[in-house]
Scaffold this motif. Structure first.
Motif, PDB file in Angstrom:
ATOM      1  N   ILE A  93      20.998  39.110  49.062  1.00  0.00           N
ATOM      2  CA  ILE A  93      22.258  38.589  49.389  1.00  0.00           C
ATOM      3  C   ILE A  93      23.440  38.286  48.485  1.00  0.00           C
ATOM      4  O   ILE A  93      23.174  37.489  47.698  1.00  0.00           O
ATOM      5  N   PRO A  94      24.461  38.938  48.871  1.00  0.00           N
ATOM      6  CA  PRO A  94      25.807  38.451  47.676  1.00  0.00           C
ATOM      7  C   PRO A  94      25.997  36.899  47.793  1.00  0.00           C
ATOM      8  O   PRO A  94      25.871  36.292  48.754  1.00  0.00           O
ATOM      9  N   VAL A  95      26.197  36.255  46.586  1.00  0.00           N
ATOM     10  CA  VAL A  95      26.494  34.913  46.728  1.00  0.00           C
ATOM     11  C   VAL A  95      28.026  34.712  46.649  1.00  0.00           C
ATOM     12  O   VAL A  95      28.894  35.390  46.002  1.00  0.00           O
ATOM     13  N   PRO A  96      28.536  33.997  48.075  1.00  0.00           N
ATOM     14  CA  PRO A  96      29.987  34.029  48.206  1.00  0.00           C
ATOM     15  C   PRO A  96      30.620  33.349  46.741  1.00  0.00           C
ATOM     16  O   PRO A  96      30.319  32.499  46.127  1.00  0.00           O
ATOM     17  N   ASN A  97      31.887  34.176  46.571  1.00  0.00           N
ATOM     18  CA  ASN A  97      32.735  33.855  45.519  1.00  0.00           C
ATOM     19  C   ASN A  97      32.144  33.969  43.885  1.00  0.00           C
ATOM     20  O   ASN A  97      32.612  33.280  43.002  1.00  0.00           O
ATOM     21  N   LYS A  98      30.905  34.580  44.027  1.00  0.00           N
ATOM     22  CA  LYS A  98      30.372  34.917  42.497  1.00  0.00           C
ATOM     23  C   LYS A  98      30.200  36.464  42.591  1.00  0.00           C
ATOM     24  O   LYS A  98      29.077  36.843  42.815  1.00  0.00           O
ATOM     25  N   PRO A  99      31.126  37.352  41.972  1.00  0.00           N
ATOM     26  CA  PRO A  99      30.943  38.560  41.891  1.00  0.00           C
ATOM     27  C   PRO A  99      29.747  38.973  41.277  1.00  0.00           C
ATOM     28  O   PRO A  99      29.468  38.500  40.319  1.00  0.00           O
ATOM     29  N   CYS A 144      24.190  31.533  52.120  1.00  0.00           N
ATOM     30  CA  CYS A 144      24.673  32.697  51.689  1.00  0.00           C
ATOM     31  C   CYS A 144      24.554  33.696  52.780  1.00  0.00           C
ATOM     32  O   CYS A 144      25.466  34.629  52.874  1.00  0.00           O
ATOM     33  N   LEU A 145      23.378  33.815  53.625  1.00  0.00           N
ATOM     34  CA  LEU A 145      23.398  34.654  54.674  1.00  0.00           C
ATOM     35  C   LEU A 145      24.452  34.539  55.734  1.00  0.00           C
ATOM     36  O   LEU A 145      24.844  35.543  56.093  1.00  0.00           O
ATOM     37  N   GLN A 146      24.330  33.303  56.109  1.00  0.00           N
ATOM     38  CA  GLN A 146      25.452  32.851  57.211  1.00  0.00           C
ATOM     39  C   GLN A 146      26.800  33.420  56.612  1.00  0.00           C
ATOM     40  O   GLN A 146      27.805  33.900  57.394  1.00  0.00           O
ATOM     41  N   LYS A 147      27.326  33.258  55.527  1.00  0.00           N
ATOM     42  CA  LYS A 147      28.711  33.561  55.068  1.00  0.00           C
ATOM     43  C   LYS A 147      28.461  35.134  55.134  1.00  0.00           C
ATOM     44  O   LYS A 147      29.720  35.674  55.404  1.00  0.00           O
ATOM     45  N   LEU A 148      27.560  35.924  54.956  1.00  0.00           N
ATOM     46  CA  LEU A 148      27.650  37.349  54.662  1.00  0.00           C
ATOM     47  C   LEU A 148      27.811  38.088  56.016  1.00  0.00           C
ATOM     48  O   LEU A 148      28.541  38.801  56.280  1.00  0.00           O
TER      49      LEU A 148
END
Length: 217
Positions: free
Chosen positions: A66-72, A132-136
Protein backbone atom coordinates in the motif's frame (compact mmCIF):
# COMPACT_ATOMS: atom_id res chain seq x y z
CA UNK A 1 17.45 -26.22 -5.01
CA UNK A 2 17.98 -24.32 -1.75
CA UNK A 3 14.26 -23.52 -1.60
CA UNK A 4 13.39 -27.21 -1.96
CA UNK A 5 15.83 -28.15 0.81
CA UNK A 6 14.36 -25.51 3.13
CA UNK A 7 10.86 -26.81 2.44
CA UNK A 8 11.90 -30.40 3.17
CA UNK A 9 13.59 -29.40 6.45
CA UNK A 10 10.50 -27.45 7.52
CA UNK A 11 8.29 -30.41 6.61
CA UNK A 12 10.40 -32.83 8.69
CA UNK A 13 10.25 -30.54 11.74
CA UNK A 14 6.49 -30.10 11.49
CA UNK A 15 5.91 -33.80 10.90
CA UNK A 16 7.81 -34.60 14.09
CA UNK A 17 5.62 -32.10 15.95
CA UNK A 18 2.50 -33.68 14.39
CA UNK A 19 1.53 -30.27 13.07
CA UNK A 20 1.54 -31.25 9.40
CA UNK A 21 -1.03 -33.12 7.32
CA UNK A 22 -0.41 -35.02 4.12
CA UNK A 23 -2.03 -32.20 2.14
CA UNK A 24 0.30 -29.73 3.85
CA UNK A 25 3.25 -31.82 2.78
CA UNK A 26 2.06 -31.92 -0.83
CA UNK A 27 1.64 -28.16 -0.83
CA UNK A 28 5.14 -27.64 0.58
CA UNK A 29 6.67 -29.78 -2.12
CA UNK A 30 4.57 -28.29 -4.93
CA UNK A 31 5.08 -24.67 -3.85
CA UNK A 32 8.50 -24.96 -2.25
CA UNK A 33 9.43 -21.46 -3.43
CA UNK A 34 6.98 -20.07 -0.87
CA UNK A 35 8.63 -21.88 2.04
CA UNK A 36 12.02 -20.16 1.89
CA UNK A 37 11.82 -18.47 5.30
CA UNK A 38 9.98 -19.11 8.54
CA UNK A 39 7.90 -15.99 7.92
CA UNK A 40 6.83 -17.19 4.49
CA UNK A 41 5.95 -20.60 5.91
CA UNK A 42 3.63 -19.03 8.49
CA UNK A 43 1.95 -16.78 5.93
CA UNK A 44 1.46 -19.69 3.55
CA UNK A 45 -0.24 -21.76 6.25
CA UNK A 46 -2.48 -18.81 7.17
CA UNK A 47 -3.40 -18.35 3.52
CA UNK A 48 -4.33 -22.00 3.17
CA UNK A 49 -6.35 -21.96 6.40
CA UNK A 50 -8.42 -19.06 5.07
CA UNK A 51 -9.12 -21.00 1.87
CA UNK A 52 -10.16 -24.03 3.92
CA UNK A 53 -12.79 -21.86 5.61
CA UNK A 54 -14.43 -21.37 2.24
CA UNK A 55 -13.14 -17.91 1.40
CA UNK A 56 -12.72 -17.71 -2.41
CA UNK A 57 -9.11 -17.53 -3.52
CA UNK A 58 -9.91 -14.42 -5.59
CA UNK A 59 -10.80 -12.59 -2.36
CA UNK A 60 -7.58 -13.42 -0.48
CA UNK A 61 -4.65 -11.15 -1.34
CA UNK A 62 -1.11 -11.76 -0.14
CA UNK A 63 1.79 -9.34 0.30
CA UNK A 64 -0.26 -6.26 -0.54
CA UNK A 65 1.92 -3.16 -0.91
CA UNK A 66 0.00 0.00 0.00
CA UNK A 67 1.41 3.44 -0.90
CA UNK A 68 2.22 5.60 2.11
CA UNK A 69 0.41 8.97 1.90
CA UNK A 70 2.65 11.98 1.19
CA UNK A 71 5.75 9.79 0.84
CA UNK A 72 6.47 9.07 -2.83
CA UNK A 73 7.91 5.63 -3.65
CA UNK A 74 7.35 4.38 -0.10
CA UNK A 75 4.97 1.52 0.66
CA UNK A 76 3.80 -0.51 3.63
CA UNK A 77 3.15 -4.24 3.32
CA UNK A 78 0.01 -6.04 4.48
CA UNK A 79 0.76 -9.75 4.93
CA UNK A 80 -2.72 -10.94 3.97
CA UNK A 81 -5.86 -8.99 3.08
CA UNK A 82 -9.32 -10.52 2.74
CA UNK A 83 -12.15 -8.81 0.89
CA UNK A 84 -15.62 -9.90 1.98
CA UNK A 85 -19.25 -8.78 2.17
CA UNK A 86 -18.58 -7.76 5.77
CA UNK A 87 -15.65 -5.50 4.96
CA UNK A 88 -11.88 -5.68 4.59
CA UNK A 89 -9.83 -7.94 6.88
CA UNK A 90 -6.15 -7.14 7.47
CA UNK A 91 -3.84 -9.83 8.86
CA UNK A 92 -0.44 -9.23 10.42
CA UNK A 93 1.35 -12.55 10.89
CA UNK A 94 4.24 -13.02 13.33
CA UNK A 95 6.57 -15.98 13.32
CA UNK A 96 8.44 -15.50 16.59
CA UNK A 97 9.75 -18.15 18.95
CA UNK A 98 10.17 -18.01 22.69
CA UNK A 99 7.95 -16.04 25.05
CA UNK A 100 6.28 -12.91 23.73
CA UNK A 101 4.68 -10.30 25.97
CA UNK A 102 2.45 -7.63 24.51
CA UNK A 103 0.13 -4.93 25.76
CA UNK A 104 -2.35 -3.29 23.41
CA UNK A 105 -1.49 0.13 24.86
CA UNK A 106 2.25 -0.25 24.26
CA UNK A 107 4.01 0.53 20.98
CA UNK A 108 6.78 -2.00 21.67
CA UNK A 109 6.35 -5.67 22.60
CA UNK A 110 8.94 -7.95 24.20
CA UNK A 111 10.35 -11.24 22.93
CA UNK A 112 12.33 -13.53 25.20
CA UNK A 113 14.35 -15.94 23.10
CA UNK A 114 18.13 -16.31 23.47
CA UNK A 115 18.04 -12.97 25.24
CA UNK A 116 15.48 -10.18 25.13
CA UNK A 117 14.50 -7.77 22.39
CA UNK A 118 11.60 -5.49 21.64
CA UNK A 119 9.71 -5.14 18.38
CA UNK A 120 7.01 -2.87 16.99
CA UNK A 121 3.58 -3.85 18.26
CA UNK A 122 1.52 -5.62 15.58
CA UNK A 123 -1.42 -3.57 16.87
CA UNK A 124 0.47 -0.45 15.80
CA UNK A 125 1.44 -2.06 12.50
CA UNK A 126 -2.15 -2.94 11.72
CA UNK A 127 -3.33 0.54 12.69
CA UNK A 128 -0.79 2.08 10.34
CA UNK A 129 -1.77 -0.34 7.55
CA UNK A 130 -5.43 0.47 8.08
CA UNK A 131 -4.84 4.23 7.94
CA UNK A 132 -2.80 3.95 4.74
CA UNK A 133 -5.39 1.64 3.20
CA UNK A 134 -8.24 3.99 4.10
CA UNK A 135 -6.46 6.89 2.42
CA UNK A 136 -5.84 4.77 -0.68
CA UNK A 137 -9.38 3.51 -1.28
CA UNK A 138 -11.05 6.82 -0.34
CA UNK A 139 -14.33 5.15 0.61
CA UNK A 140 -15.71 4.48 4.07
CA UNK A 141 -15.93 0.70 4.39
CA UNK A 142 -15.42 -1.45 7.50
CA UNK A 143 -11.80 -2.48 8.03
CA UNK A 144 -11.01 -5.13 10.65
CA UNK A 145 -7.53 -6.02 11.90
CA UNK A 146 -6.22 -9.41 13.00
CA UNK A 147 -2.95 -10.62 14.51
CA UNK A 148 -1.90 -14.22 13.91
CA UNK A 149 1.19 -16.14 14.95
CA UNK A 150 3.02 -19.37 14.29
CA UNK A 151 3.00 -22.40 16.58
CA UNK A 152 6.54 -21.75 17.79
CA UNK A 153 5.93 -18.98 20.31
CA UNK A 154 4.26 -18.63 23.69
CA UNK A 155 2.23 -15.44 23.51
CA UNK A 156 0.99 -13.38 26.46
CA UNK A 157 -1.17 -10.54 25.14
CA UNK A 158 -3.46 -8.21 27.07
CA UNK A 159 -5.45 -4.98 26.79
CA UNK A 160 -6.13 -5.20 23.08
CA UNK A 161 -8.36 -2.46 21.67
CA UNK A 162 -11.82 -3.54 20.57
CA UNK A 163 -10.99 -3.17 16.88
CA UNK A 164 -7.98 -5.52 17.10
CA UNK A 165 -8.33 -9.31 17.17
CA UNK A 166 -5.58 -11.67 18.34
CA UNK A 167 -6.12 -15.20 16.99
CA UNK A 168 -4.63 -17.65 19.46
CA UNK A 169 -6.35 -20.89 18.50
CA UNK A 170 -7.59 -22.74 15.44
CA UNK A 171 -11.10 -21.87 14.32
CA UNK A 172 -11.23 -18.60 16.24
CA UNK A 173 -11.35 -16.44 13.13
CA UNK A 174 -14.55 -18.02 11.81
CA UNK A 175 -16.37 -17.31 15.07
CA UNK A 176 -15.33 -13.65 14.96
CA UNK A 177 -16.09 -13.39 11.24
CA UNK A 178 -19.59 -14.83 11.56
CA UNK A 179 -20.42 -12.36 14.34
CA UNK A 180 -19.55 -9.36 12.18
CA UNK A 181 -22.45 -7.63 10.42
CA UNK A 182 -22.77 -7.58 6.65
CA UNK A 183 -21.93 -4.22 5.11
CA UNK A 184 -24.42 -2.88 2.57
CA UNK A 185 -21.82 -0.50 1.15
CA UNK A 186 -19.40 -3.32 0.27
CA UNK A 187 -21.52 -4.53 -2.66
CA UNK A 188 -21.19 -1.10 -4.27
CA UNK A 189 -17.39 -1.07 -4.22
CA UNK A 190 -16.60 -4.79 -4.17
CA UNK A 191 -15.39 -5.23 -7.77
CA UNK A 192 -13.39 -2.00 -7.89
CA UNK A 193 -11.65 -2.90 -4.61
CA UNK A 194 -10.94 -6.42 -5.83
CA UNK A 195 -9.26 -5.07 -8.97
CA UNK A 196 -7.24 -2.54 -6.99
CA UNK A 197 -5.97 -5.09 -4.48
CA UNK A 198 -5.11 -7.54 -7.26
CA UNK A 199 -2.82 -4.90 -8.77
CA UNK A 200 -1.09 -4.26 -5.44
CA UNK A 201 -0.75 -7.92 -4.41
CA UNK A 202 2.57 -9.73 -4.88
CA UNK A 203 4.17 -7.11 -7.14
CA UNK A 204 7.46 -7.29 -8.98
CA UNK A 205 10.55 -7.95 -6.88
CA UNK A 206 11.81 -4.37 -7.06
CA UNK A 207 8.73 -3.12 -5.18
CA UNK A 208 9.28 -5.67 -2.42
CA UNK A 209 12.98 -4.88 -2.23
CA UNK A 210 12.26 -1.15 -1.98
CA UNK A 211 9.82 -1.81 0.86
CA UNK A 212 12.46 -3.79 2.72
CA UNK A 213 14.99 -1.02 2.17
CA UNK A 214 12.56 1.57 3.52
CA UNK A 215 11.46 -0.49 6.52
CA UNK A 216 12.09 1.37 9.72
CA UNK A 217 12.87 4.70 8.11
Amino acid sequence: MEHMEAAIIAAIILLKQEKLTFLDLLDMLKNHGEYKTSGQIGERFLYRELLKLGIPETQVFRNVYIPVPNKPHKTTEIDILVLSKKGIMIFEHKNYQGKIYGDGHSKRWLQGYHGKRTFLSPVEQNRYHRDCLQKLISVEVPIYTFITHSIGGEWHVSNLPRDSHFLSKEGEFMGIYQALPDSSIMSKYFLSLMNKFAELSRPENDTAEQHIANFGK
